[in-house]
Design an enzyme around this catalytic site. Structure first.
Site, PDB file in Angstrom:
ATOM      1  N   GLU A  52       3.176  -0.227   2.306  1.00 33.89           N
ATOM      2  CA  GLU A  52       1.725  -0.505   2.289  1.00 33.89           C
ATOM      3  C   GLU A  52       1.137  -0.635   0.887  1.00 33.89           C
ATOM      4  OE1 GLU A  52      -1.178   2.292   3.367  1.00 33.89           O
ATOM      5  OE2 GLU A  52      -0.515   3.704   1.847  1.00 33.89           O
ATOM      6  N   ASN A  53       1.861  -0.150  -0.146  1.00 37.21           N
ATOM      7  CA  ASN A  53       1.346  -0.235  -1.513  1.00 37.21           C
ATOM      8  C   ASN A  53       2.175  -1.171  -2.398  1.00 37.21           C
ATOM      9  OD1 ASN A  53       1.168   3.088  -0.779  1.00 37.21           O
ATOM     10  ND2 ASN A  53      -0.745   2.054  -1.314  1.00 37.21           N
ATOM     11  N   HIS A  68       1.647   7.854   9.413  1.00 37.09           N
ATOM     12  CA  HIS A  68       0.985   7.601   8.133  1.00 37.09           C
ATOM     13  C   HIS A  68      -0.382   8.280   8.180  1.00 37.09           C
ATOM     14  CE1 HIS A  68       0.766   5.189   4.437  1.00 37.09           C
ATOM     15  NE2 HIS A  68      -0.536   5.131   4.682  1.00 37.09           N
ATOM     16  N   HIS A  83      -3.522   0.555   4.149  1.00 38.65           N
ATOM     17  CA  HIS A  83      -3.694  -0.607   3.261  1.00 38.65           C
ATOM     18  C   HIS A  83      -3.135  -1.906   3.852  1.00 38.65           C
ATOM     19  CE1 HIS A  83      -5.375   1.604  -0.029  1.00 38.65           C
ATOM     20  NE2 HIS A  83      -4.333   2.392  -0.167  1.00 38.65           N
ATOM     21  N   HIS A 115       2.024   8.343   3.325  1.00 37.97           N
ATOM     22  CA  HIS A 115       0.634   8.154   2.888  1.00 37.97           C
ATOM     23  C   HIS A 115       0.199   9.028   1.704  1.00 37.97           C
ATOM     24  CE1 HIS A 115      -3.675   7.351   2.805  1.00 37.97           C
ATOM     25  NE2 HIS A 115      -3.909   8.626   2.982  1.00 37.97           N
ATOM     26  N   ASP A 161       6.225   5.515   0.408  1.00 38.05           N
ATOM     27  CA  ASP A 161       5.409   4.356   0.016  1.00 38.05           C
ATOM     28  C   ASP A 161       5.883   3.695  -1.297  1.00 38.05           C
ATOM     29  OD1 ASP A 161       4.127   5.967   1.926  1.00 38.05           O
ATOM     30  OD2 ASP A 161       2.129   5.339   1.300  1.00 38.05           O
TER      31      ASP A 161
HETATM   32 FE   FE2 Z   1      -1.818   5.044   2.976  1.00 41.17          FE
HETATM   33 FE   FE2 Z   2       0.375   4.811   0.318  1.00 40.42          FE
END
Ligand code: FE2
Ligand code: FE2
Length: 274
Positions: free
Chosen positions: A39-40, A153, A68, A178, A8
């Site tokens: 996702e981040n 994830h 996310h 994740h 991530d």
């Molecule tokens: Fe996540």
């Molecule tokens: Fe994440």
């Protein structure tokens, strides 16, 4: 074929790490394809259109997402346009975007990438079954290629391990994301599928999962709400390098990597935007 899968990407420090480290890692490990979980990427939650193109320009071929995914509404402007950006496959039918993609690696062949979201300890409203969703994507992709990488994830180690066993022999690799914490259980399973429970985080390590330590700590201790800003220091790119036999689609090797951004002060100095 050598594939880099990075954990991530968190905020601007994470994006900066990709920009600064990508070329060197690609050369060192003779990387043919670079997959990363994004996702981040936007201030720790979600991703924007600009950041999608930015990460592609830095060398990320395929971006996967996670819980996310919808945090930045701007993703809706790109998710149906860009085939190299995918979201978890087990959202309900009709959800924007796709849960898998097939990309061409010049001179090497096609690679399928699938993204699924776990259900254990993840959402109050569970998604569709990730196992069946992955199988459905798999059936389509196998018509085009044997080289298939799955981003699972998920929170629970048991669910991820089950996923690895479920797909062993049917895909090239099952890579967990994740938790932002790199696990030391990388293995090529009996059926030829490379597996790791979590490939870690690309972002600031002087942190709690990429966020500034103080507010997270305060939240745990006082149970009062707090805003978790992205941390800045000790920026690293973490992930795995997968070696895949192009003829069989089976994995030959999986190796954990973690590369530190040497000039981290440069990443820290770049303004407020995270
Ligand atoms: Fe996540
Ligand atoms: Fe994440």
């Amino acid at each position: 074929m050598n594939i880099l899968f990075a954990g991530d990407i968190v905020g601007k420090p994470g994006r900066r790490a990709v920009e600064a480290l990508c070329a060197g890692i690609k050369e060192r490990y003779a990387i043919d394809l670079f997959i990363a979980n994004g996702e981040n990427a936007a201030g720790g939650s979600g991703i924007t259109t600009d950041m999608v193109w930015q990460l592609h320009s830095f060398g990320v071929d395929v971006i996967t997402m996670g819980d996310h995914v919808w945090r930045q509404k701007d993703i809706l402007n790109v998710i149906d346009e860009d085939r190299r950006l995918i979201r978890p496959a087990n959202f309900p039918p009709g959800t924007p975007g796709a849960g898998s993609t097939v990309v061409e690696v010049p001179g090497r062949g096609k690679v399928g990438v699938i993204n699924v979201l776990g259900r254990v300890l993840m959402f109050r409203l569970p998604l569709d079954c990730p196992f069946r969703a992955a199988e459905k994507e798999l059936e389509e992709i196998r018509k085009e290629t044997k080289i298939i990488i799955v981003d699972v994830h998920a929170e629970a180690t048991s669910e991820k391990l089950a996923f690895g066993r479920f797909l062993d022999g049917r895909v090239s690799a099952v890579v967990g994301t994740h938790t932002h914490v790199l696990t030391a259980d990388e293995v090529v399973l009996e059926g030829g599928t490379a597996y790791i429970t979590d490939c870690g985080m690309t972002g600031p390590f002087r942190s709690i999962l990429g966020r500034q330590i103080e507010p997270v700590l305060k939240s745990f201790v006082t149970r009062m709400p707090a805003y978790f800003k992205v941390a800045k220091e000790d920026v690293r790119l973490t992930g795995v390098v997968l070696e895949i036999d192009e003829e069989t689609g089976k994995a030959c090797r999986i190796e954990r990597i973690q590369v530190r951004l040497e000039d981290e002060r440069e990443a820290i100095a770049e303004g407020q935007e995270q």
